[in-house]
Every structure is written in C-alpha cells, then in structure tokens.
Design an enzyme around this catalytic site. Sequence first.
Site, short mmCIF file in Angstrom:
data_model
loop_
_atom_site.label_atom_id
_atom_site.label_comp_id
_atom_site.label_asym_id
_atom_site.label_seq_id
_atom_site.Cartn_x
_atom_site.Cartn_y
_atom_site.Cartn_z
N GLN A 92 0.81 -1.21 0.00
CA GLN A 92 0.00 0.00 0.00
C GLN A 92 0.85 1.26 0.00
O GLN A 92 0.46 2.28 -0.56
CB GLN A 92 -0.93 0.01 1.21
CG GLN A 92 -2.07 -0.98 1.10
CD GLN A 92 -2.89 -0.77 -0.18
OE1 GLN A 92 -3.52 0.25 -0.36
NE2 GLN A 92 -2.87 -1.75 -1.05
N HIS A 139 1.53 3.09 -3.29
CA HIS A 139 0.48 3.80 -4.02
C HIS A 139 0.76 5.29 -4.09
O HIS A 139 0.47 5.95 -5.08
CB HIS A 139 -0.88 3.58 -3.35
CG HIS A 139 -1.59 2.35 -3.84
ND1 HIS A 139 -1.99 2.19 -5.14
CD2 HIS A 139 -1.96 1.22 -3.20
CE1 HIS A 139 -2.58 1.02 -5.28
NE2 HIS A 139 -2.58 0.41 -4.12
N GLU A 158 -9.22 0.39 5.10
CA GLU A 158 -9.64 -0.07 3.78
C GLU A 158 -9.30 -1.55 3.61
O GLU A 158 -10.13 -2.36 3.23
CB GLU A 158 -8.95 0.77 2.70
CG GLU A 158 -9.26 0.33 1.29
CD GLU A 158 -8.39 1.04 0.25
OE1 GLU A 158 -8.75 0.98 -0.94
OE2 GLU A 158 -7.36 1.63 0.62
N HIS A 159 -8.04 -1.90 3.88
CA HIS A 159 -7.59 -3.29 3.80
C HIS A 159 -7.14 -3.73 5.20
O HIS A 159 -6.35 -3.03 5.83
CB HIS A 159 -6.41 -3.45 2.85
CG HIS A 159 -6.67 -2.97 1.46
ND1 HIS A 159 -6.33 -1.69 1.03
CD2 HIS A 159 -7.23 -3.59 0.39
CE1 HIS A 159 -6.66 -1.55 -0.23
NE2 HIS A 159 -7.23 -2.68 -0.65
N ASP A 214 -6.61 -7.15 -4.81
CA ASP A 214 -6.49 -6.05 -5.75
C ASP A 214 -6.70 -6.51 -7.18
O ASP A 214 -7.13 -5.72 -8.03
CB ASP A 214 -5.10 -5.40 -5.64
CG ASP A 214 -5.10 -4.22 -4.70
OD1 ASP A 214 -6.17 -3.89 -4.15
OD2 ASP A 214 -4.02 -3.63 -4.48
N HIS A 224 -55.62 11.77 2.49
CA HIS A 224 -55.13 10.39 2.64
C HIS A 224 -56.25 9.51 3.20
O HIS A 224 -56.48 8.38 2.73
CB HIS A 224 -53.93 10.35 3.59
CG HIS A 224 -52.64 10.78 2.98
ND1 HIS A 224 -52.40 12.07 2.57
CD2 HIS A 224 -51.51 10.08 2.70
CE1 HIS A 224 -51.18 12.16 2.08
NE2 HIS A 224 -50.61 10.96 2.14
#
Length: 920
Positions: A743, A746, A812-813, A846, A905
């Site tokens: 990661q 990235h 996230e992971h 991934d 109604h």
Amino acid sequence: MLTLSSPVLPLLDAPDVKAELLAVIGRAAPLLIPSSLVSSLSAEKLSLLSSYLVQADASISSSQAADLLDGGADAIVLSANDASTFLDGEQPLLPLERVVLSLDSTTAASLPAYAEKGLAGVIVTLPEGVAIESSQAGDIVGSFASVMKTKDTGRPVYVAQQGAAAPTPKTSDAARLFSLQSSLIVPTSQLSLDSSRLDFVDAFLSPLQSDRKDGLFPTNVVAAALLTSLGLVYSSRESLRESLLTGSAVYQSRTRGLWRKGASSGATQEVVRIRMDCDADALEFKVRQRKGTTSAAHAGFCHQSTKESCFGPLEGLAKLEATLKSRKESAPKGSYTARIFSDEALLAAKIREEATELVDAKDEDKEHVAFEAADLLYFALARCVRAGVSLEDVERSLDVKAKKVTRRKGDAKPQFTTAPGAAQKADAAGAKPVNGTTAAAPPAAVAASSDPNAPILMQSYIYEDLSTEQRAALLKRPAIKTEATMELVRPILKSVKERGDAAVLELTAKFDRAQLTSTVRRAPYATPDVMAKIKPEVKTAIDRAYANIYKFHHAQKVTGGNKPASAVGASGVAPGTGEGEDDAVLEVETMPGVVCRRFARPIQRVGLYVPGGTAVLPSTALMLGIPAQIAGCPTIVLATPPRPDGSIAPEVLYVADKVGATALLCAGGAQAVGAMAYGTESCPKVDKIFGPGNQFVTAAKMLVQNDVDALVSIDMPAGPSEVLVIADEQSNPDFVASDLLSQAEHGPDSQVVLVGIALTKAKLQAIEASLDKQAKALPRCEIVRRAIEKSVTVVVPDAAKALEWSNAYAPEHLILQCSNPEVIAKGVLNAGSVFIGPWTPESVGDYASGSNHSLPTFGYARQFSGVSTGSFQKHITAQSLTEEGLKGLGPHVVALAECEGLEAHAEAVRIRLAQLKGGK
C-alpha cells in the site's frame, strides 16, 4: 478587510435568483445573504460571487457564525442586540474586523467604541419616511461615515430603507449615497439587468464622473494573479455595460469605438472584477487572460505580440511562472529543466533540500535567506506548474485560508518537528517510540530521507504507554484539504456543463497533453491490432481475473429480495444473460389480503472511472465493469484518460469489450466526471459514478452529487489508500513487510499501520529490517519512503486490543498475519476487505481473487461497503390489497391519517370502504 467598493449592496431576498444576475453582481459588488438562505444557494451559484456578507438571524450561535466565516463569507452582519453577546469581553467570540453591525439611527451609542477597535462596517436603517435625497438622510449617513472614518479607512457604511412601504430605489439614490461614502442596500427582487426594475449595471455605474472632454474613464487592466499591471485603456458606459453583462473585457478605443478584446485573435480576457477608484473617475479591471487560437494570437495584453504587458516584460514571480510554463512545453529532452518536470523524485528532493537550507540560513545573513527563499520558490512553483496549478490558484487558496477565523493549534506535523520529544503524531506528552527513532523526525531525519542509504522506518509505540488522547491522535488520518481543490474543479465542471465535448477536448489537451478529435469511442474496442499489443500472459491473467470476479459477483446478484442468483459453475465460465432472473421478487403477506413485494432493477446508466494516462489499470476496469455487467445496467460508460499520443492502454480496451461497455470516454480528471454527470453531445449522461481517482476526481464527484442539475450519485467518499496489518510472534517478518509496502507504494499520502500482538523487540526489529530491505529494492522507493515516514506501529498486549484498535481505525484493507486468523476475523466490525492468513496477500484482492478492490477509505468502512453487484442495483417495493385486505387494514390507515391531519389520505381509503360496504 471590507472596503466601500460599490454604490449598491444587493440583498438576496429569495433563493431562486437567476445565475445571470448573480454573475454580474459578482463582477462588481459583494452580496448580502441572510443566513437562512446560504444553504439554499448551490455551490455553482456561490462560486459566481467575488465576495459576500452573511446577515445572521436571531438564533445563530458563535460557532455557526464562525463556520460561515470559515466557509468564505467576508463578514457576519449582527444586530445591535447581538453585539454585546458576540463582541464584548476581553476575548470576543468573533473578530471585530469580520463583523458588520446593523443599526437604526437611534441605536448607535456603542458604535464609536466598536469602530475604534476595528469594526468591519455598519448598516444603518433610515427612519421610515426619510427619503435618501433629503438633508436628514445626508446628516444621518454622514455621521455614521464619520464615526467609521470611511473616507480614510474605506470601511463601508451600507444604507437600508425601512419597511415594506419603503420607496422603490432609484439610480440617483445609489449615486447620492456613494458621494456620502456609503452604499445602498437593494433586494435582488428589485434588481434587473434591464429597465424592468432598478438596473443593477446603471446603479453600479451611477457615481462615475469623467474629467475628460470625451467622457471616457481611464482604466487600469491588471492580471488576476499578483495584480500585475497589463496596460492602460479607456472605458465608456457602453463598454462597461457589455463587460459586466458578458464577462468578457470590452474597452472603448478613442479612435475605433468599442474594442472587444480578442474578437479577432481569440486572446480574450475574462472579467473577474471591476472596481472604481475612490473619487469615481477611473476604473480597475481585474482580468484572466485567455490564450488566442490564431497563429498571430498571444497570451499577452499588449498589441505588440511579444509582450504580456504594455509596461514591459513581466517581473518577479509572474515572470518566473511564465518562464516555467514555457520551459515545461519546450525544454530540450534530457536537460535539467526537463528532468525537473519529468522526474518526480528529483523535484521532491530539491524542494526538501531547499526548504532545509532556508531553515538553516542565519537570520543575520539576509542575502543568504533571500537566496535560499528564491530557490525554494523556484522549485515550489515548478511543482505547481507541473500539476497545472497557477499562481492565481495559489492566491485563491491563500484567500480561502485568510477568511478562516477558527484555527488549528498550528503545530508542525510530527515528521517535521525539530526537537527530539517534541510534538509527535501521537501528541507531545511523552509518547516514546520503542524503536529508537522519533516520530517527530529531527532535521537530520528529514534531510536523510533524500539519502538512499538512510533507514526506512515506521514509528513504533507501546499501547500501554499511550494516554487516551495519544491513542485517539494516532487513530486519526491526516486532514484532507478539499476546499482549494474544489475551487479549482468548479470552473472545469462549469465549462463541461455549458460547452460539452468542446470543453472536454480542450481540457484533455491541457491536462493530458493529448490532442483528440473525438471524446468517445464505441465498441468494438479490442480490435486485432489492439490485441496484438497485449502480452499473452497478461491476457491470460485478465481472463482468469475476469472469471473469478464474475463468479463471486454473480453470486451476489439480488434477483428479488434476499435471494441471490445462482453462482457461476466451477469451471469459472460466465453464464449467459440470466434472462428472467429479474422477475423474481420478495413477497410477504403482512396480513390477510395485504401483500408487499420488493424487487431489484439495475441502475440504467452508470459511469466507471478508471485512472490511466501513464498508468495501466485493467484491474479497476474489471472491478467496476463486471458487477455493472452482471447487474444488467443497459448503459455503461467507461472513462479513462488517454496517453499523450491519444491512445488508451490496450489492456483496458480489452476489458471494456469483455464487460460490454457502451461507450469509452477518452478523458480523465474532473472533466471526465463532468462529462458523465451532465452528459455531452457524444458522452451519455449517467445516473451513478463509480471509481477511484486523484484529489481532482474526488472533488468533482463530491460536487456533482450535490448539483441538482446533474442528478447523479457516487459510489462512496474517497481518500488515500490504506492498510492495517495485525501480526504476532508467529507471523513471517518478510510477509508482514511486503503487505505494508504493497500500500505504501500507491503514493506518499498512503496510510500504513501495523498492529503487533505482544511483539517482542526482536520480532519488531526483524519486521523493520525486512521492510527497509524490501523498500530499497523497489523502483518507487522515494514514494514508499515518504509514506512510511508518517506510518506507525502500535504494539498491543493481546488479540482483543488488536481488534479494538482495528475496528476503531476502520481500514480499507485489513490483513490478519497472526495465529487463529479465522477466529479473529469473526470479531471484525469495520473494514473494507479482510485478508485472512499468511498465504493471502492484499495483492490477490487487488487483482484476481474475486472480491472487489474498490473499497471505502479514510474510516468510511464504518458506514460504507465496498463496491458490489448490489451497488449497481436499486430496489423497488410494491403492494397489492384484496377487498378483504382493505377491509382489515383500511380503518387503521384512516385513524393514522386523521391523527396526522391528512384528510385526503384518509378519504382515499374511506371512499373505497364505502364502495365495498355499498356493494354488499
């Protein structure tokens, strides 16, 4: 600081004001907005204004007022009754220089004290029946202007007329008040751009008086950035009106009449703001120069095409920006300048180097300080130019920051603090890292980050040594600054919305350096020449990934209520169209004769954003395209930025064919999001946009989902990539280090966390040594280093604390490299995707295991799921009643409707019950 800049202050008195009027107001005057109407203005309308004031209602709190100032308001207007609450005391709740007091002529006793302390301005309401042209009005306004010292300070006095019976404002009223150093407040409902009501342009121009025989007004034209003077021209009332109404600069030539700047060359000027000087006989045009389209056109203002300014070459930062822009386009290949723009690591290292040298320069040696500051500015501006960011963009960001009244503490980020033991990411109070380094990286550590031999280390902490506040600080992500990015993105979206394909083509040429003739391609995409460019092993890998992802996502397909579609067979071969599957429903008889149903339908038009350009990301195309295909979305627009030569990665084209993309939008960034959100001549409009992207893509997605003109939703909020690894004594150090680095590569803003369950010092050192060794072998080592510098390890006593930390962080992971990972996985509450056991690296998710890699980041895993087949579906409910069903349920519905006072109604049921009763 507010200044008296216009004879008219428009007051927004209804939320449906036309954008055309707001745009003209924005070029000439501030706007006064009641706090109750601020939220009703769309972001697009608010962006038309150069400045605005907010009139606070009686219930506003100091924090709400501060939020409005932080959000961009120049000042808050308070009533006399609220003044003591907000402004008195040793520490006023609001800064006086951002407050305007609203008074009538009988409540001004405290005004001198506030004015002396720096009050921004005042609104005075004239007594009922007092006409503006009267001497009494002149005396009242004059006394307030005297107290505010408007003539010397420019601090405005705004004048309002009282009550619904106030006379209709006239142009002469605005002119008279401006001569008294004040400005007339006029509701927008009483303004127009013609003679149907008070003509705003006429009112704005009313004080102008020329001292020239020809009646023209000298006009100084300045650039929007740095206010660099471009030239001296002349204006007439006719040219001013056209400039204000069109937003394009129009001047008055003394020999040729109206001069519409750039009419022949295309080198037009966008009018940002028009101001008159203090005695209303000269003007200033603040403009944004547009480059021409003909061979003779130029980006400058001077009639001599080699000059940007009639006063000679640009100087200082303006000259540097122009030089860098030119060199970015034409620097010889292999030159140092070309390397600065192409080598990200080199530019990053030079910025760090020059920043360190500026810090180390001695105060006594002023020339040395100036020399090092100039070097830093050079490389910082090169960084901006490389990203397409202008000095005007930087100034706009500074202006946004300057308007904030609530400030952070202001401490430096941990890795940049300068003393061991100083403020660290976990707060200053004694959080001691256990690996001998300091999270508050001293100067040597900052400099060492450019040294390829310096160790690449995460900062490690013992859970028990951290206070509650320190633990909370370590769990926080760095703040994402979206305001400045949104300001850059808004005009891009506006251009695409208004000009469609033409804007997309221009922006693609500007940002992706690709000259295209069409924005959209249609199938087939994977032509024989495209397939010839794909390596056989890559095609095989794409096919395998497609089969696995299809199998898992097809099993998720909801055909009715809770019933998933049958999974793909063991062979991994995708099924056919699944025709008829959407006919299944969830059906429940809630009481005799009352049946409720729920069924799924695909979202009709979806947009899939696949980052690209220099990158090749067929995996993202698979992750987004396959669930859209399985859900049965009729229109699938796949957007990806082209390479400079106009081509698209062949691997992405192959996937586009496999997932049945309807159209391939050859564009990236905010312009691609805008094209999908609004639709263009060639790009279909979509109903929902999916996919990751940079800060500009994220900002664009956030803006369009809040634009009612777009009527588009998005998949989820987005932030930098992140991973949290839970490891214990039984974990493999090489495996753990590789997962952390997967990661970190990235980007420098990636979030990397290691939670160690009772790790010994030896095990921790083994992980750190492996991480350092593996990182230095990576081609993106510099990016990895920058991510790891701000990453942390927390050693916890047991698995329960590890889960508690992970669930609080919501990564996230989440990777479980520990004993009994399947058992620990059962305790996971918040995570995007979980990777269980030593043989499950994050990379398989991934690319090809079958689960989706488009996942919530930035802690949003607490409330969002990753992309799934269900993300491309919506559910519709239905109900049907028999006669007996209505007889049994109807009286209850009538009772509830009557309770709520909704007689229609109730009657809709009564009339049917009566029919049933009569039928018997």
